[in-house]
Design a protein around this motif. Structure first.
Motif, PDB file in Angstrom:
ATOM      1  N   SER A  81       0.843  -1.221   0.000  1.00 33.26           N
ATOM      2  CA  SER A  81       0.000   0.000   0.000  1.00 33.26           C
ATOM      3  C   SER A  81       0.866   1.255   0.000  1.00 33.26           C
ATOM      4  CB  SER A  81      -0.954  -0.001   1.200  1.00 33.26           C
ATOM      5  OG  SER A  81      -1.892  -1.044   1.075  1.00 33.26           O
ATOM      6  N   SER A  82       1.812   1.275  -0.930  1.00 31.20           N
ATOM      7  CA  SER A  82       2.725   2.415  -1.057  1.00 31.20           C
ATOM      8  C   SER A  82       2.682   2.974  -2.470  1.00 31.20           C
ATOM      9  CB  SER A  82       4.177   1.979  -0.797  1.00 31.20           C
ATOM     10  OG  SER A  82       4.335   1.493   0.509  1.00 31.20           O
ATOM     11  N   TYR A  83       3.015   4.248  -2.607  1.00 29.41           N
ATOM     12  CA  TYR A  83       3.437   4.753  -3.904  1.00 29.41           C
ATOM     13  C   TYR A  83       4.812   4.169  -4.203  1.00 29.41           C
ATOM     14  CZ  TYR A  83      -0.304   8.118  -3.133  1.00 29.41           C
ATOM     15  OH  TYR A  83      -1.518   8.692  -2.899  1.00 29.41           O
ATOM     16  N   TRP A  84       5.101   3.927  -5.468  1.00 30.61           N
ATOM     17  CA  TRP A  84       6.381   3.305  -5.822  1.00 30.61           C
ATOM     18  C   TRP A  84       6.885   3.879  -7.129  1.00 30.61           C
ATOM     19  CZ3 TRP A  84       5.586   1.011 -10.517  1.00 30.61           C
ATOM     20  CH2 TRP A  84       4.288   0.569 -10.811  1.00 30.61           C
ATOM     21  N   VAL A  85       8.183   3.704  -7.359  1.00 31.37           N
ATOM     22  CA  VAL A  85       8.778   4.114  -8.632  1.00 31.37           C
ATOM     23  C   VAL A  85       9.479   2.921  -9.260  1.00 31.37           C
ATOM     24  CG1 VAL A  85       9.079   6.541  -8.008  1.00 31.37           C
ATOM     25  CG2 VAL A  85      10.899   4.897  -7.487  1.00 31.37           C
ATOM     26  N   THR A  86       9.614   2.981 -10.577  1.00 30.33           N
ATOM     27  CA  THR A  86      10.317   1.941 -11.317  1.00 30.33           C
ATOM     28  C   THR A  86      11.808   2.266 -11.330  1.00 30.33           C
ATOM     29  OG1 THR A  86       8.380   1.729 -12.739  1.00 30.33           O
ATOM     30  CG2 THR A  86      10.419   0.707 -13.518  1.00 30.33           C
ATOM     31  N   ASP A 115      14.751  -3.251   0.559  1.00 29.74           N
ATOM     32  CA  ASP A 115      13.525  -2.508   0.259  1.00 29.74           C
ATOM     33  C   ASP A 115      13.324  -2.264  -1.246  1.00 29.74           C
ATOM     34  OD1 ASP A 115      11.176  -1.554   1.321  1.00 29.74           O
ATOM     35  OD2 ASP A 115      11.851   0.526   1.313  1.00 29.74           O
ATOM     36  N   LEU A 116      13.926  -3.124  -2.062  1.00 30.78           N
ATOM     37  CA  LEU A 116      13.670  -3.102  -3.503  1.00 30.78           C
ATOM     38  C   LEU A 116      12.862  -4.345  -3.860  1.00 30.78           C
ATOM     39  CD1 LEU A 116      17.130  -2.064  -5.008  1.00 30.78           C
ATOM     40  CD2 LEU A 116      15.042  -0.667  -4.911  1.00 30.78           C
ATOM     41  N   TYR A 117      11.777  -4.153  -4.585  1.00 25.44           N
ATOM     42  CA  TYR A 117      10.978  -5.283  -5.045  1.00 25.44           C
ATOM     43  C   TYR A 117      11.488  -5.727  -6.414  1.00 25.44           C
ATOM     44  CZ  TYR A 117       7.623  -5.447  -1.295  1.00 25.44           C
ATOM     45  OH  TYR A 117       7.042  -5.638  -0.063  1.00 25.44           O
ATOM     46  N   VAL A 118      12.076  -6.915  -6.438  1.00 27.25           N
ATOM     47  CA  VAL A 118      12.515  -7.499  -7.702  1.00 27.25           C
ATOM     48  C   VAL A 118      11.472  -8.538  -8.104  1.00 27.25           C
ATOM     49  CG1 VAL A 118      14.358  -8.708  -8.919  1.00 27.25           C
ATOM     50  CG2 VAL A 118      14.915  -7.135  -7.037  1.00 27.25           C
ATOM     51  N   THR A 134      12.074  -8.829 -16.173  1.00 23.83           N
ATOM     52  CA  THR A 134      12.328  -8.590 -14.759  1.00 23.83           C
ATOM     53  C   THR A 134      12.121  -7.113 -14.464  1.00 23.83           C
ATOM     54  OG1 THR A 134      14.005 -10.322 -14.820  1.00 23.83           O
ATOM     55  CG2 THR A 134      14.061  -8.840 -12.924  1.00 23.83           C
ATOM     56  N   GLY A 135      11.532  -6.833 -13.323  1.00 25.60           N
ATOM     57  CA  GLY A 135      11.341  -5.452 -12.908  1.00 25.60           C
ATOM     58  C   GLY A 135      11.893  -5.222 -11.512  1.00 25.60           C
ATOM     59  N   VAL A 136      12.437  -4.033 -11.299  1.00 23.16           N
ATOM     60  CA  VAL A 136      12.877  -3.619  -9.968  1.00 23.16           C
ATOM     61  C   VAL A 136      12.102  -2.353  -9.612  1.00 23.16           C
ATOM     62  CG1 VAL A 136      14.819  -2.938  -8.505  1.00 23.16           C
ATOM     63  CG2 VAL A 136      15.177  -4.559 -10.392  1.00 23.16           C
ATOM     64  N   PHE A 137      11.375  -2.399  -8.508  1.00 18.72           N
ATOM     65  CA  PHE A 137      10.512  -1.286  -8.093  1.00 18.72           C
ATOM     66  C   PHE A 137      10.838  -0.911  -6.650  1.00 18.72           C
ATOM     67  CE2 PHE A 137       8.229  -3.986 -11.102  1.00 18.72           C
ATOM     68  CZ  PHE A 137       7.902  -3.071 -12.098  1.00 18.72           C
ATOM     69  N   LYS A 138      10.693   0.372  -6.352  1.00 17.02           N
ATOM     70  CA  LYS A 138      11.020   0.849  -5.010  1.00 17.02           C
ATOM     71  C   LYS A 138       9.820   1.580  -4.390  1.00 17.02           C
ATOM     72  CE  LYS A 138      14.369   3.644  -2.503  1.00 17.02           C
ATOM     73  NZ  LYS A 138      15.587   4.440  -2.594  1.00 17.02           N
TER      74      LYS A 138
END
Lengths: 159, 159
Positions: A81-86, A115-118, A134-138
């Motif tokens: 439930s966060s705002y995130w960036v790519t 704290d990086l979503y891979v 693959t994506g990395v989102f923060k």
């Protein structure tokens, strides 16, 4: 878009999908996009319309990438439930989607270290994989939980 | 877009840039985009408008990726006067572009082995790099040369 009103009747949406209510910005510009909850996960989808296509009347690579960014990164919203960036995306284009086809996408989390979503993601149409990658989102800022997110179910005042 | 007519007067375009005349499909939907010839090379550009933005009123990651796909792959058009498809993109997101900023992009060819164009690309706004990455593009069909392409200059009936 001047044809907003006519759009919903132009095609059928597969069962279980509901429209995402992005009313401004890029999300609205490239819509309509849809979401479906599948157990503890979700999928996103869209029908390839003329305003999504390239000169060959297939879905434009940019449209598929934009959709991948949203469909893969959405798992960060669901989980946190966060705002995130790519931060990074790697995309292999394997097949194309034709005008009128229903395209779906989703991802699974590989790591949340530092704290990086891979995530590992896929975009497909029927049996054909269109993009794998693959994506990395923060996550950058917590916000109130929304329906379909894990924290929403926990905070919900259900009997 | 119902506001096409008003759009050109809404902002100034830097000197040397001319609009790309994509009249349909995804290219029109996410436009207007511009191109500028710089010696033997080119740059592409766009002004961040409301329909390009995310919830933070920065250019949406999907918009920047779509622009990168076009701005980096365009070198295949210039070099070969061919239709082409995107095979792979890797994009590192380094900074964001704010509403109203002028964003530019371009690429250079690293390899053409096996008829695959491998390019190194960059997207920037002023001094800030927004995206750095690598693209792999495949020419799929020759077509008539267009202005700004190498074969056009060669075939042109100049004195």
């Amino acid at each position: 878009m001047s044809d907003d009103i006519a759009a919903p009747s132009a095609f059928e949406v597969p069962e279980g999908y509901t429209p995402l209510d992005w009313r401004r910005g890029f999300g609205r510009q490239i819509g309509p996009l849809y979401r479906r909850v599948v157990g503890n996960a979700y999928r996103m989808g869209f029908r390839v319309e003329d305003h999504h296509t390239n000169g060959m009347t297939n879905a434009h690579g940019g449209m598929l990438m934009s959709f991948a960014d949203m469909a893969w990164g959405h798992i960060v919203s669901v989980e946190t439930s966060s705002y995130w960036v790519t931060v990074r995306l790697t995309l292999d284009f394997l097949s194309s989607a034709h005008l009128g086809e229903w395209v779906e996408g989703g991802s699974e989390v590989l790591s949340t270290a530092d704290d990086l979503y891979v995530v590992r993601g896929r975009i497909w149409a029927g049996e054909r994989t269109l993009i794998a990658g693959t994506g990395v989102f923060k996550p950058i800022q917590r916000r109130d939980p929304r329906p379909g997110e894990k924290a929403y179910a926990a905070s919900d005042a259900r009997p």
